[in-house]
Design a protein around this motif. Structure first.
Motif, PDB file in Angstrom:
ATOM      1  N   ASP A  19     -23.146 -51.833  30.354  1.00  0.00           N
ATOM      2  CA  ASP A  19     -21.968 -51.889  29.495  1.00  0.00           C
ATOM      3  C   ASP A  19     -21.827 -53.298  28.930  1.00  0.00           C
ATOM      4  OD1 ASP A  19     -19.546 -51.454  28.233  1.00  0.00           O
ATOM      5  OD2 ASP A  19     -18.355 -51.709  30.064  1.00  0.00           O
ATOM      6  N   THR A  20     -22.608 -53.584  27.889  1.00  0.00           N
ATOM      7  CA  THR A  20     -22.545 -54.911  27.280  1.00  0.00           C
ATOM      8  C   THR A  20     -21.440 -54.923  26.224  1.00  0.00           C
ATOM      9  OG1 THR A  20     -24.230 -54.242  25.675  1.00  0.00           O
ATOM     10  CG2 THR A  20     -24.996 -55.376  27.641  1.00  0.00           C
ATOM     11  N   PRO A  21     -20.761 -56.051  25.996  1.00  0.00           N
ATOM     12  CA  PRO A  21     -21.045 -57.390  26.519  1.00  0.00           C
ATOM     13  C   PRO A  21     -20.389 -57.706  27.871  1.00  0.00           C
ATOM     14  CG  PRO A  21     -19.299 -57.545  24.923  1.00  0.00           C
ATOM     15  CD  PRO A  21     -19.714 -56.094  24.944  1.00  0.00           C
ATOM     16  N   ARG A  22     -19.647 -56.734  28.432  1.00  0.00           N
ATOM     17  CA  ARG A  22     -19.065 -57.012  29.754  1.00  0.00           C
ATOM     18  C   ARG A  22     -20.173 -57.261  30.768  1.00  0.00           C
ATOM     19  NH1 ARG A  22     -17.408 -54.312  34.389  1.00  0.00           N
ATOM     20  NH2 ARG A  22     -15.555 -55.257  35.362  1.00  0.00           N
ATOM     21  N   ASP A  23     -21.188 -56.424  30.762  1.00  0.00           N
ATOM     22  CA  ASP A  23     -22.383 -56.708  31.538  1.00  0.00           C
ATOM     23  C   ASP A  23     -23.219 -57.714  30.747  1.00  0.00           C
ATOM     24  OD1 ASP A  23     -21.690 -54.908  33.551  1.00  0.00           O
ATOM     25  OD2 ASP A  23     -22.777 -53.248  32.631  1.00  0.00           O
ATOM     26  N   ARG A  24     -23.701 -58.723  31.424  1.00  0.00           N
ATOM     27  CA  ARG A  24     -24.361 -59.832  30.744  1.00  0.00           C
ATOM     28  C   ARG A  24     -25.887 -59.687  30.816  1.00  0.00           C
ATOM     29  NH1 ARG A  24     -20.023 -63.453  30.070  1.00  0.00           N
ATOM     30  NH2 ARG A  24     -18.196 -62.136  30.332  1.00  0.00           N
ATOM     31  N   ILE A  25     -26.536 -59.543  29.668  1.00  0.00           N
ATOM     32  CA  ILE A  25     -27.993 -59.530  29.614  1.00  0.00           C
ATOM     33  C   ILE A  25     -28.454 -60.895  29.132  1.00  0.00           C
ATOM     34  CG2 ILE A  25     -30.040 -58.473  28.606  1.00  0.00           C
ATOM     35  CD1 ILE A  25     -28.480 -55.895  28.279  1.00  0.00           C
ATOM     36  N   LYS A  52     -27.842 -67.152  21.342  1.00  0.00           N
ATOM     37  CA  LYS A  52     -26.958 -68.275  21.028  1.00  0.00           C
ATOM     38  C   LYS A  52     -25.509 -67.853  21.247  1.00  0.00           C
ATOM     39  CE  LYS A  52     -26.382 -71.762  17.405  1.00  0.00           C
ATOM     40  NZ  LYS A  52     -26.815 -72.162  16.036  1.00  0.00           N
ATOM     41  N   ARG A  53     -24.848 -68.519  22.151  1.00  0.00           N
ATOM     42  CA  ARG A  53     -23.489 -68.125  22.534  1.00  0.00           C
ATOM     43  C   ARG A  53     -22.526 -68.100  21.345  1.00  0.00           C
ATOM     44  NH1 ARG A  53     -20.938 -68.382  27.296  1.00  0.00           N
ATOM     45  NH2 ARG A  53     -19.344 -69.786  26.491  1.00  0.00           N
ATOM     46  N   SER A  54     -22.647 -69.049  20.443  1.00  0.00           N
ATOM     47  CA  SER A  54     -21.722 -69.121  19.315  1.00  0.00           C
ATOM     48  C   SER A  54     -21.973 -68.037  18.283  1.00  0.00           C
ATOM     49  CB  SER A  54     -21.815 -70.497  18.649  1.00  0.00           C
ATOM     50  OG  SER A  54     -23.116 -70.722  18.129  1.00  0.00           O
ATOM     51  N   GLU A  55     -23.078 -67.320  18.416  1.00  0.00           N
ATOM     52  CA  GLU A  55     -23.449 -66.323  17.419  1.00  0.00           C
ATOM     53  C   GLU A  55     -22.871 -64.947  17.721  1.00  0.00           C
ATOM     54  OE1 GLU A  55     -27.592 -66.499  15.793  1.00  0.00           O
ATOM     55  OE2 GLU A  55     -27.689 -64.455  16.584  1.00  0.00           O
ATOM     56  N   SER A  56     -22.753 -64.595  19.001  1.00  0.00           N
ATOM     57  CA  SER A  56     -22.309 -63.250  19.351  1.00  0.00           C
ATOM     58  C   SER A  56     -21.848 -63.197  20.794  1.00  0.00           C
ATOM     59  CB  SER A  56     -23.465 -62.257  19.167  1.00  0.00           C
ATOM     60  OG  SER A  56     -23.136 -60.983  19.686  1.00  0.00           O
ATOM     61  N   ALA A  57     -20.855 -62.346  21.040  1.00  0.00           N
ATOM     62  CA  ALA A  57     -20.414 -62.108  22.420  1.00  0.00           C
ATOM     63  C   ALA A  57     -21.497 -61.430  23.240  1.00  0.00           C
ATOM     64  CB  ALA A  57     -19.157 -61.235  22.410  1.00  0.00           C
ATOM     65  N   PHE A  58     -22.466 -60.825  22.572  1.00  0.00           N
ATOM     66  CA  PHE A  58     -23.569 -60.169  23.276  1.00  0.00           C
ATOM     67  C   PHE A  58     -24.647 -61.152  23.707  1.00  0.00           C
ATOM     68  CE2 PHE A  58     -21.601 -56.737  20.871  1.00  0.00           C
ATOM     69  CZ  PHE A  58     -21.575 -55.702  21.795  1.00  0.00           C
ATOM     70  N   ASP A  59     -24.509 -62.421  23.341  1.00  0.00           N
ATOM     71  CA  ASP A  59     -25.411 -63.481  23.809  1.00  0.00           C
ATOM     72  C   ASP A  59     -24.643 -64.345  24.804  1.00  0.00           C
ATOM     73  OD1 ASP A  59     -27.125 -62.436  21.945  1.00  0.00           O
ATOM     74  OD2 ASP A  59     -27.271 -64.226  20.704  1.00  0.00           O
ATOM     75  N   PRO A  60     -24.589 -63.960  26.065  1.00  0.00           N
ATOM     76  CA  PRO A  60     -23.750 -64.695  27.016  1.00  0.00           C
ATOM     77  C   PRO A  60     -24.291 -66.062  27.381  1.00  0.00           C
ATOM     78  CG  PRO A  60     -25.029 -63.028  28.161  1.00  0.00           C
ATOM     79  CD  PRO A  60     -25.270 -62.806  26.694  1.00  0.00           C
ATOM     80  N   PHE A  61     -25.597 -66.273  27.145  1.00  0.00           N
ATOM     81  CA  PHE A  61     -26.185 -67.546  27.568  1.00  0.00           C
ATOM     82  C   PHE A  61     -27.353 -67.860  26.641  1.00  0.00           C
ATOM     83  CE2 PHE A  61     -27.864 -70.692  30.603  1.00  0.00           C
ATOM     84  CZ  PHE A  61     -26.677 -71.235  31.078  1.00  0.00           C
ATOM     85  N   GLY A  62     -27.342 -69.061  26.039  1.00  0.00           N
ATOM     86  CA  GLY A  62     -28.408 -69.458  25.134  1.00  0.00           C
ATOM     87  C   GLY A  62     -29.689 -69.771  25.882  1.00  0.00           C
ATOM     88  N   ALA A  63     -30.825 -69.495  25.250  1.00  0.00           N
ATOM     89  CA  ALA A  63     -32.111 -69.765  25.898  1.00  0.00           C
ATOM     90  C   ALA A  63     -33.186 -69.999  24.856  1.00  0.00           C
ATOM     91  CB  ALA A  63     -32.500 -68.610  26.812  1.00  0.00           C
ATOM     92  N   GLY A  64     -33.503 -71.275  24.631  1.00  0.00           N
ATOM     93  CA  GLY A  64     -34.648 -71.633  23.809  1.00  0.00           C
ATOM     94  C   GLY A  64     -35.803 -72.073  24.688  1.00  0.00           C
ATOM     95  N   GLU A  74     -13.261 -63.664  28.061  1.00  0.00           N
ATOM     96  CA  GLU A  74     -12.704 -62.686  27.118  1.00  0.00           C
ATOM     97  C   GLU A  74     -13.028 -61.237  27.466  1.00  0.00           C
ATOM     98  OE1 GLU A  74     -12.904 -61.670  22.328  1.00  0.00           O
ATOM     99  OE2 GLU A  74     -13.971 -63.401  23.159  1.00  0.00           O
ATOM    100  N   HIS A  75     -14.269 -60.964  27.786  1.00  0.00           N
ATOM    101  CA  HIS A  75     -14.680 -59.581  28.016  1.00  0.00           C
ATOM    102  C   HIS A  75     -14.727 -59.221  29.500  1.00  0.00           C
ATOM    103  CE1 HIS A  75     -15.737 -59.086  23.790  1.00  0.00           C
ATOM    104  NE2 HIS A  75     -16.283 -60.277  23.854  1.00  0.00           N
ATOM    105  N   GLY A  76     -14.289 -60.122  30.371  1.00  0.00           N
ATOM    106  CA  GLY A  76     -14.475 -59.885  31.786  1.00  0.00           C
ATOM    107  C   GLY A  76     -15.950 -60.029  32.129  1.00  0.00           C
TER     108      GLY A  76
END
Length: 642
Positions: A67-73, A108-120, A143-145
């Motif tokens: 259940d994204t974005p509550r569940d973090r991928i 990218k966190r600033s791009e979408s709530a579905f990106d919970p953590f940035g990774a380059g 925000e989304h729990g």
């Protein structure tokens, strides 16, 4: 413009919640459409194609079950995320990937709530997943729990020590979280090391569909049809390892390997572990990088990073090269040195092609070492090679060498060991954006006692600096150079040994002197031409060295000119700061010298073309010209001065 594929099911999916009403057969069809959309989009923008194609089915299955974005991928590394972006509200912008003002090529966190953590960079996902899991259990309420945390980590990323540090901690804390090991048998280059061999043994001789399970209690989590095969596989795997699998010993329940392109199996397993797991769970998924697109599957790097391409043929649209790349010049020069000196060896961290060491590996394989995504180990390994009488060149991207900085200090600099750091991708790098910019190495290398730091102004200078580094045997050194082509200067037959700490004069002028460190020199020369047309003739010098500084040259420039401007492709605190320190110590500022330092701005610059990024950083020729006019108090056209 590529032909837009027909995607009737994908057209119904704007966000993952829309997938909940789809039947399993519709999810299978959705995966095919997402793959076609990914290929079509990347053909227009270029980018990391192979990694995304390898996780299409996994991406659809994860969003269908969790259940994204509550569940973090959390995608590790983030270049796997193009299918994820298509399914999470960004399909309408997917053809802006890596373009100025468009979508990032990474999460990218600033791009979408579905990106919970940035990774380059790699190997951060398990730490992040554990952090989210603990925050959930402690009552954190963004925000989304916070629901479940799922780390999708590539097999190459598992070679980094940080991944195992996180697994060790997660096993101890015993929180519910999911680690999906995306085992595609290669990250960027083919994988190296015992971890790769270990993963191979886990499924050697067994069809993936038998769904081997190798952890205590994990068999019971599998659907009934798979349990008997899993029990047999568990015994087989245990016979190969003492006390069970490595993952089990770290406190994880282990399920797998699973065919990552079999949607039926993926959905079944993910639904079961989602409903029944209580502690940390590792799910071992076998995928194929570049899956479903023949040109990517056939490519040596499985389509890791591509330019724009023709979908039908896979042919990439690359502009013709006018000059050799800095990376290739380094690689060829090193091979020449290795042919003359059998003590020369090379170390890289999962980037043999990217650093030009593929040439060394082909010619002298016994003296070229790819340590995997393990920069810390690579630096210390290089230090001991030096202590053991070898002449190691440690070739890493500037942005990746940051991960080995403590080792640069503690294991190399303190012990004054002659490790030669070849720092590729110095400065701004274009489409890869802020996470890959080589902005900090001038500062973090130049502040170390005994470190010699050089920057090449062009490809011929790079040859000289590689040769110079080879000659330094009493301490460490570093030389930096950018991504991309050189400026087209004539290359010498072989490099020359430069005098340590000595720059060179490029042109004599008056009033203002510009002291360049690195490849901005070509922009400085363009600016000088424009200034000469205005009746201003600047002096230009190439510093060559940030450490040790050419005191004689700098003090002469300061004494003979009204103003002195330094310029570098690095952050505040680098070359210009060292020059300012020297001028202050010598009391030069008391004479009224006007000093300015042009550096990268104190911000992270988003992806665009390198030229546009340098314009934003105000380090282009026109910016240099404007700086000279400003420091001399000369009004520009359209500008009024009091």
């Amino acid at each position: 413009m590529a032909d837009i594929p027909k995607t009737p099911i994908l057209d119904r999916v704007t966000v993952p919640a829309d997938m909940k009403s789809l039947s399993d057969p519709e999810l299978y069809a959705l995966a095919k459409e997402v793959r076609a959309e990914t290929i079509s989009a990347v053909s227009e923008t270029g980018g990391h194609l192979g990694a995304g194609l390898g996780v299409v089915e996994l991406t659809v299955a994860l969003h269908a079950v969790f259940d994204t974005p509550r569940d973090r991928i959390i995608w590790d590394v983030g270049h796997q995320c193009y299918p994820h972006k298509i399914l999470t509200g960004r399909r309408d912008r997917i053809r802006t990937l890596r373009c100025e003002g468009g979508l990032s090529g990474f999460t990218k966190r600033s791009e979408s709530a579905f990106d919970p953590f940035g990774a380059g960079h790699s190997s951060t996902s398990i730490s992040a997943a554990l952090g989210f899991s603990v925050a959930r259990d402690l009552g954190g309420a963004p925000e989304h729990g916070i629901g479940d945390a799922v780390a999708v980590i590539g097999d190459g990323a598992m070679s980094a020590g940080m991944a195992f540090e996180a697994m060790n901690n997660a096993g101890h804390l015993d929180r519910r979280l999911f680690v999906i090991l995306n085992d595609n048998e290669m990250s960027i280059a083919p994988p190296v090391g015992a971890m790769s061999s270990y993963l191979s043994r886990l499924y050697a001789g067994e069809p993936f569909q038998e769904l081997k399970a190798a952890a205590k209690g994990a068999v019971s989590l599998l659907p009934e049809p798979f349990q008997e095969g899993a029990r047999r596989a568990k015994e087989m795997v245990k016979s190969m390892t003492v006390g069970g699998t490595l993952f089990e010993e770290l406190g994880f329940s282990y399920v797998g390997p699973i065919d990552g392109h079999d949607m039926e199996s993926l959905l079944s397993i993910l639904r079961t572990v989602h409903d029944r797991a209580t502690g940390p769970m590792l799910i071992h998924v076998i995928t194929k990088k570049g899956k479903g697109y023949a040109p990517a599957e056939a490519a040596r790097d499985r389509g890791h990073a591509t330019a724009k391409f023709d979908v039908a043929s896979g042919k990439q649209h690359k502009a013709p090269s006018n000059a050799p790349s800095y990376t290739s010049v380094f690689g060829k020069t090193l091979v020449d040195l290795a042919g003359k000196d059998d003590k020369v060896c090379a170390v890289t961290a999962a980037m043999p092609d990217g650093t030009g060491l593929n040439l060394m590996a082909e010619r002298y394989p016994s003296r070229c070492f790819d340590v995997g995504i393990a920069e810390q180990h690579g630096v210390t390994f290089s230090a001991a090679l030096a202590a053991g009488g070898m002449k190691p060149f440690c070739a890493m991207y500037s942005t990746f060498l940051q991960r080995g900085y403590d080792q640069v200090v503690h294991d190399v600099a303190v012990q004054r060991l002659p490790v030669r750091f070849a720092i590729d991708r110095a400065g701004l790098v274009g489409a890869d954006g802020a996470t890959h910019a080589g902005a900090f190495d001038i500062g973090y290398m130049s502040n170390l006692p005994g470190m010699v730091v050089m920057a090449a102004a062009d490809e011929a200078e790079l040859m000289h600096m590689v040769t110079t580094a080879h000659s330094i045997n009493d301490g460490p050194c570093a030389f930096r150079y950018p991504r991309g082509e050189g400026v087209g200067v004539e290359l010498p037959e072989q490099g020359e040994v430069l005098e340590i700490g000595k720059g060179r004069m490029i042109r004599e002028g008056s009033r203002v002197a510009i002291l360049s460190f690195g490849t901005r020199l070509s922009e400085v020369e363009k600016a000088a031409e424009a200034l000469t047309a205005r009746g201003i003739s600047p002096t230009i010098a190439d510093a060559r060295f940030a450490k040790p500084l050419d005191r004689e040259l700098i003090l002469k420039l300061a004494a003979d000119h009204e103003a002195l401007i330094t310029i570098e492709e690095g952050a505040i605190g680098g070359f210009g700061s060292h020059v300012a320190q020297l001028l202050a110590e010598e009391g030069v500022f008391d004479t009224g010298l006007k000093f300015r330092s042009m550096v990268l701005p104190d911000t992270f610059i988003d992806h665009a073309s390198p030229a546009r990024m340098y314009e934003e950083a105000k380090l282009s020729a026109k910016d240099i010209e404007a700086k000279v006019l400003d420091v001399l108090g000369i009004a520009q056209i359209g500008e009024k001065r009091a």
